[in-house]
Design a protein around this motif. Structure first.
Motif, PDB file in Angstrom:
ATOM      1  N   THR A 121       3.244   6.659  -6.206  1.00  0.00           N
ATOM      2  CA  THR A 121       3.040   7.152  -7.578  1.00  0.00           C
ATOM      3  C   THR A 121       1.905   8.184  -7.656  1.00  0.00           C
ATOM      4  N   PRO A 122       0.698   7.848  -7.156  1.00  0.00           N
ATOM      5  CA  PRO A 122      -0.351   8.880  -7.240  1.00  0.00           C
ATOM      6  C   PRO A 122       0.012  10.161  -6.488  1.00  0.00           C
ATOM      7  N   ILE A 123       0.731  10.055  -5.380  1.00  0.00           N
ATOM      8  CA  ILE A 123       1.104  11.274  -4.643  1.00  0.00           C
ATOM      9  C   ILE A 123       2.043  12.125  -5.517  1.00  0.00           C
ATOM     10  N   ALA A 124       3.008  11.427  -6.142  1.00  0.00           N
ATOM     11  CA  ALA A 124       3.952  12.149  -7.006  1.00  0.00           C
ATOM     12  C   ALA A 124       3.192  12.815  -8.157  1.00  0.00           C
ATOM     13  N   ARG A 125       2.203  12.050  -8.708  1.00  0.00           N
ATOM     14  CA  ARG A 125       1.422  12.613  -9.828  1.00  0.00           C
ATOM     15  C   ARG A 125       0.636  13.832  -9.375  1.00  0.00           C
ATOM     16  N   ALA A 133       2.973  16.992   0.985  1.00  0.00           N
ATOM     17  CA  ALA A 133       4.309  16.730   1.558  1.00  0.00           C
ATOM     18  C   ALA A 133       4.170  15.850   2.789  1.00  0.00           C
ATOM     19  N   GLU A 134       3.099  16.101   3.575  1.00  0.00           N
ATOM     20  CA  GLU A 134       2.891  15.297   4.792  1.00  0.00           C
ATOM     21  C   GLU A 134       2.601  13.839   4.418  1.00  0.00           C
ATOM     22  N   LEU A 135       1.729  13.692   3.375  1.00  0.00           N
ATOM     23  CA  LEU A 135       1.427  12.334   2.904  1.00  0.00           C
ATOM     24  C   LEU A 135       2.694  11.614   2.442  1.00  0.00           C
ATOM     25  N   ASN A 136       3.528  12.354   1.749  1.00  0.00           N
ATOM     26  CA  ASN A 136       4.792  11.805   1.249  1.00  0.00           C
ATOM     27  C   ASN A 136       5.678  11.339   2.400  1.00  0.00           C
ATOM     28  N   ALA A 137       5.729  12.200   3.435  1.00  0.00           N
ATOM     29  CA  ALA A 137       6.565  11.876   4.599  1.00  0.00           C
ATOM     30  C   ALA A 137       6.028  10.621   5.287  1.00  0.00           C
ATOM     31  N   LEU A 138       4.677  10.524   5.400  1.00  0.00           N
ATOM     32  CA  LEU A 138       4.073   9.352   6.048  1.00  0.00           C
ATOM     33  C   LEU A 138       4.417   8.088   5.268  1.00  0.00           C
ATOM     34  N   VAL A 139       4.275   8.166   3.946  1.00  0.00           N
ATOM     35  CA  VAL A 139       4.569   6.990   3.114  1.00  0.00           C
ATOM     36  C   VAL A 139       6.044   6.592   3.259  1.00  0.00           C
ATOM     37  N   VAL A 163       0.849  -1.200   0.000  1.00  0.00           N
ATOM     38  CA  VAL A 163       0.000   0.000   0.000  1.00  0.00           C
ATOM     39  C   VAL A 163       0.883   1.247   0.000  1.00  0.00           C
ATOM     40  N   SER A 164       1.901   1.248   0.879  1.00  0.00           N
ATOM     41  CA  SER A 164       2.769   2.421   0.947  1.00  0.00           C
ATOM     42  C   SER A 164       3.438   2.664  -0.405  1.00  0.00           C
ATOM     43  N   HIS A 165       3.887   1.560  -0.981  1.00  0.00           N
ATOM     44  CA  HIS A 165       4.585   1.669  -2.252  1.00  0.00           C
ATOM     45  C   HIS A 165       3.660   2.199  -3.344  1.00  0.00           C
TER      46      HIS A 165
END
Ligand code: ADP
Length: 437
Positions: A233-237, A266-272, A227-229
């Motif tokens: 991609t969608p976060i980057a998109r 950015a927060e979502l990215n950090a969590l992932v 799930v994290s992985h």
């Protein structure tokens, strides 16, 4: 486990003792005191002498014969008033005495008997009792013989127990070892026990249970990792799309809202990233161990957390004889920087990092602060993923509750364990040591 046999032994001895005491009281109740029976046999000569020699005399001869017996024997034959004798006997024995019987006093090595019931021996003889003392009574030997009998019975009872426990001993030890390993999270080793062993079904159940837990844990880790992985991609998109939108809109979009959205991304990215780090640590088996120069590592740590310090005072206290530490540098730095970042986040003015060599050669690290500290009852739970002490207090710090979980796993991979205490600075103290080969 090792105390099983002594416990069995103690239990059997206790049961046999209780059985012996119960037998004594039951026999006494229904058939009379067996010790008294022995004492009566041991006093048979004196009773015989009294009944067959002294009592056979006529009324004018009775005292003369008694005195003759007194002269030739070292046993005391004393005449005492009936009421004195009654006072020293219990109700049952009193009844026996009043009926004219020989009443034995085993512990006093004596017996009582009324001179006669109708005053025929001499005037007033119905009010007198003959008290014979110093009899050759010795029930000690009989008691010892009985005790020996019961001890032998107990020992023979133990033989089948020893055989029984020996046959289960190894199997039980295997189960106990396996249970310890399961407790440590090692589910890989299966328990192998003979098919005809009584505990084999239990071993089978434990194996099935371990297998199932292992599967569940692995599925859980895989799910978390996937799930994290997949989220990356969608976060980057989204980040890319938002940036494009902003450029195309040429300043017509509300900037504050766009900045808020970018911060959320950015927060979502950090969590992932943290979740991925955690799942990686979960799967990690081997460490990339090198000899890490400690002063170098402390400098790097200082640099990496320095920009978060604001006006806080950061002290590093390094003990003597600190050269290098054999450890996985990346993981060790990760654990320490997570602890330091927390100390900065939750402390007020001061952060202290101390390093010292312990007596056995292990290297101990302690991170302390002057913040609110951690209540004793929360100290175990604090390492659970997503655990935060106080949701409202922690919201503004922006943490996800994964920092300590990651730090603990990194230390555990080195064979250590993070302990929490109270710092002299007033806040929390996180302490762990890494053993050195
Ligand atoms: P977070 O990212 O929320 O800081 P952590 O796993 O690092 O997550 O910490 C979990 C919780 O433990 C924090 O939310 C905080 O409530 C508490 N905590 C951690 N370190 C400290 C500390 N030094 N002082 C007080 N509370 C702390």
């Amino acid at each position: 486990m090792n105390r099983l046999l002594p416990r069995f032994f103690a239990l059997v001895m206790l049961s046999v003792t209780v059985a012996a005491v119960a037998t004594y009281f039951a026999i006494s109740y229904w058939f009379g005191d067996p010790l008294e029976e022995i004492a009566r046999k041991q006093s048979a000569a004196q009773i015989f002498l009294l009944e067959q020699f002294v009592d056979k005399a006529g009324s004018d001869e009775w005292l003369v014969r008694l005195n003759k017996v007194r002269d030739v024997s070292n046993i005391t034959y004393e005449l005492i008033p009936l009421n004195v004798a009654q006072a020293s006997l219990d109700t049952k024995k009193n009844a026996q005495l009043m009926a004219g019987g020989v009443v034995l006093d085993v512990s006093g090595k004596s017996f009582y008997r009324r001179v006669d019931l109708h005053g025929e021996r001499y005037i007033g003889s119905e009010d007198d009792v003959i008290h014979v003392q110093g009899l050759p009574i010795d029930v000690g030997l009989a008691v010892r013989v009985e005790a020996l009998r019961y001890v032998i019975v107990a020992l023979f009872l133990l033989i089948p127990i020893i055989f029984w426990s020996r046959s289960h001993w190894r199997a039980l030890q295997k189960l106990s070892r396996a249970a310890d390993e399961f407790g440590e999270g090692k589910f890989g080793n299966k328990i192998v026990i003979n098919d005809n062993d009584a505990v084999q079904p239990l071993a089978q159940c434990m194996n099935t249970m371990a297998h199932r837990i292992e599967d569940l844990l692995s599925a859980h880790k895989t799910l978390l990792h996937s799930v994290s992985h997949e989220l990356r991609t969608p976060i980057a998109r989204l980040e890319f799309g938002l940036e494009l939108l902003r450029e195309e809109a040429e300043g017509t979009l509300p900037e504050a809202r766009v900045a808020g959205m970018q911060a959320d991304l950015a927060e979502l990215n950090a969590l992932v990233s943290e979740l991925l780090d955690l799942t990686k640590l979960d799967r990690q088996q081997d460490l990339n161990v090198t000899c890490v120069p400690i002063d170098e590592m402390l400098k790097q740590l200082h640099n990496s957390v320095g920009h978060k310090l604001d006006n806080r005072k950061f002290t590093i206290r390094a003990g003597e004889n600190l050269n290098g530490i054999i450890a996985d540098q990346k993981l060790l730095m990760r654990a320490l920087s997570n602890l330091l970042l927390n100390a900065i986040k939750y402390g007020n003015q001061q952060v202290l990092l101390s390093v010292q060599v312990l007596e056995g050669g292990a290297i101990e690290f302690a991170v302390e602060d002057d913040g609110p500290g951690i209540p004793v009852d929360q100290r175990a739970a604090i390492f659970d993923p997503f655990f935060r002490l106080d949701q409202s207090r922690d919201r503004h710090t922006g943490g996800f509750g994964l920092g300590l979980t990651i730090a603990q796993k990194a230390v555990q991979l080195h064979g250590g364990e993070i302990q929490i205490g109270q710092s002299e600075l007033g806040g929390a103290k996180f302490l762990f040591s890494i053993a050195q080969p």
